[in-house]
Design an enzyme around this catalytic site. Structure first.
Site, short mmCIF file in Angstrom:
data_model
loop_
_atom_site.label_atom_id
_atom_site.label_comp_id
_atom_site.label_asym_id
_atom_site.label_seq_id
_atom_site.Cartn_x
_atom_site.Cartn_y
_atom_site.Cartn_z
N THR A 91 0.99 -1.25 -0.29
CA THR A 91 0.09 -0.13 -0.09
C THR A 91 0.62 1.14 -0.07
O THR A 91 0.35 2.10 -0.86
CB THR A 91 -1.17 -0.02 1.12
OG1 THR A 91 -0.76 0.20 2.59
CG2 THR A 91 -1.88 -1.80 1.14
N MET A 95 -3.04 5.29 -1.98
CA MET A 95 -4.15 4.65 -1.54
C MET A 95 -4.45 3.05 -1.34
O MET A 95 -4.30 2.03 -1.71
CB MET A 95 -4.59 4.57 -3.23
CG MET A 95 -4.99 5.97 -3.78
SD MET A 95 -6.76 6.45 -2.53
CE MET A 95 -5.85 8.38 -2.23
N HIS A 96 -3.65 4.18 0.00
CA HIS A 96 -3.61 1.79 1.10
C HIS A 96 -5.13 0.68 1.35
O HIS A 96 -4.80 0.44 0.44
CB HIS A 96 -3.96 2.12 2.55
CG HIS A 96 -2.35 3.22 2.48
ND1 HIS A 96 -0.88 3.22 3.05
CD2 HIS A 96 -2.47 4.38 3.29
CE1 HIS A 96 -0.69 3.84 3.20
NE2 HIS A 96 -1.34 4.48 3.67
N ASP A 97 -6.37 1.47 1.59
CA ASP A 97 -7.72 1.02 1.33
C ASP A 97 -8.00 -0.28 0.17
O ASP A 97 -8.57 -0.84 -0.24
CB ASP A 97 -9.03 1.68 1.69
CG ASP A 97 -8.41 2.00 3.63
OD1 ASP A 97 -7.59 0.50 3.97
OD2 ASP A 97 -8.86 2.85 3.99
#
Length: 306
Positions: free
Chosen positions: A193, A234-236
């Site tokens: 991520t 944009m981890h999620d």
């Protein structure tokens, strides 16, 4: 393209959660059946309000259930310093009268799973409290879970403590229970991520894309996981990307344990990449990402939104 993968999304919006919810709603390969909220980036009252605002923005009738207000055993430590006091600073959403379902998230998840004609995929992009509560109260539901895809953990450095990633560190007891559960787990942690950067050029094109692009651009201006000048992480969104484009990720089967006791290490995911502990693998851990392919997919999926 016919939607083929039925999913439940557990989330704590959160600015990058908003992008992930957009992808879960509008990726044509996915059929989002339920959204549940959990305390994490901000309080559960705020994450629920934010999720309802997004559903109203998109005129979506996806049901939403409010989940756990606190971790299993610890007080909540939030990430308002990253997402702003409300959790989604930067955009003025229209008032609405929407309300969550009149049952807690783990019961709502149970009901959807037990009524589904085949096992479903759970996607968790916040702390794992709701998933742990589901497994504690209704262990029989595990047979109805195809797999759990989560954003959390790290095989190396953390982003909340030196070793621990935020989602796991907020509720390490819940995470430890989930990793011991026997579920098929895909872990999209900081190893991938942190690579999932949307470039300044990409971000600058968002307002011209559609209403969703304008809204996300406004939110990203207030997102403190990067900047509009250098790019935002944009981890999620990685968890949703894996569902649709798994070939973008390099995964390795590993044994993963969650530390719950250490004064400095609680919340750390111990990822045994080299098999030194001699334990059977309990997760597929994402270790590398095709960044260009990821950005191309994000552009495609955002274009499906209104």
């Amino acid at each position: 393209m016919t939607a083929s993968l039925h999913i439940i999304l557990d989330t704590d919006p959160g600015i990058d959660d908003a992008a992930a919810i957009a992808a879960a709603l509008f990726a044509p390969q996915l059929d989002l059946q339920l959204i549940t909220t959990v305390a994490g980036n901000v309080s559960v009252e705020k994450t629920t309000r934010n999720a309802l605002q997004l559903l109203h923005f998109w005129n979506s009738d996806i049901p939403l259930a409010q989940g756990a207000a606190t971790p299993l055993l610890r007080p909540l430590r939030d990430a308002a310093y990253v997402h702003g006091e409300s959790g989604m600073e930067g955009y003025d959403f229209v008032d609405h009268q929407r309300q969550p379902l009149a049952k807690p998230a783990f019961i709502a998840i149970r009901d959807v799973l037990m009524n589904a004609p085949e096992p479903m995929t759970l996607v968790a992009i916040g702390p794992l409290t709701n998933i742990a509560l589901l497994l504690m109260h209704y262990p029989e539901c595990a047979c109805n879970i195809r797999r759990l895809v989560l954003m959390g953990g790290s095989a190396g450095r953390g982003n909340f403590t030196p070793n621990a990633e935020f989602n796991i560190a907020v509720d390490p007891e819940a995470a430890a229970l989930v990793f011991r559960s026997g579920l098929e787990i895909v872990m999209c942690g900081l190893d991938v991520t942190n690579q999932a950067m949307l470039s300044p050029d990409f971000l600058n094109k968002l307002p011209a894309l559609n209403r969703t692009g304008k809204m996300l651009h406004s939110l990203f201006n207030h997102y403190r996981s990067g900047s509009m000048r250098t790019g935002v992480r944009m981890h999620d969104l990685c968890a949703i990307a894996w569902l649709v484009r798994p070939e973008l990720f390099t995964l390795q089967s590993c044994f993963v344990a969650v530390e719950t006791q250490g004064e400095y290490t609680a919340g750390t995911t111990v990822v045994d990449i080299e098999g030194r502990l001699g334990q059977p693998a309990n997760a597929q851990v994402a270790l590398a990402l095709d960044v260009d392919g990821f950005r191309q997919w994000v552009a495609e999926v955002f274009a499906y939104a209104p």
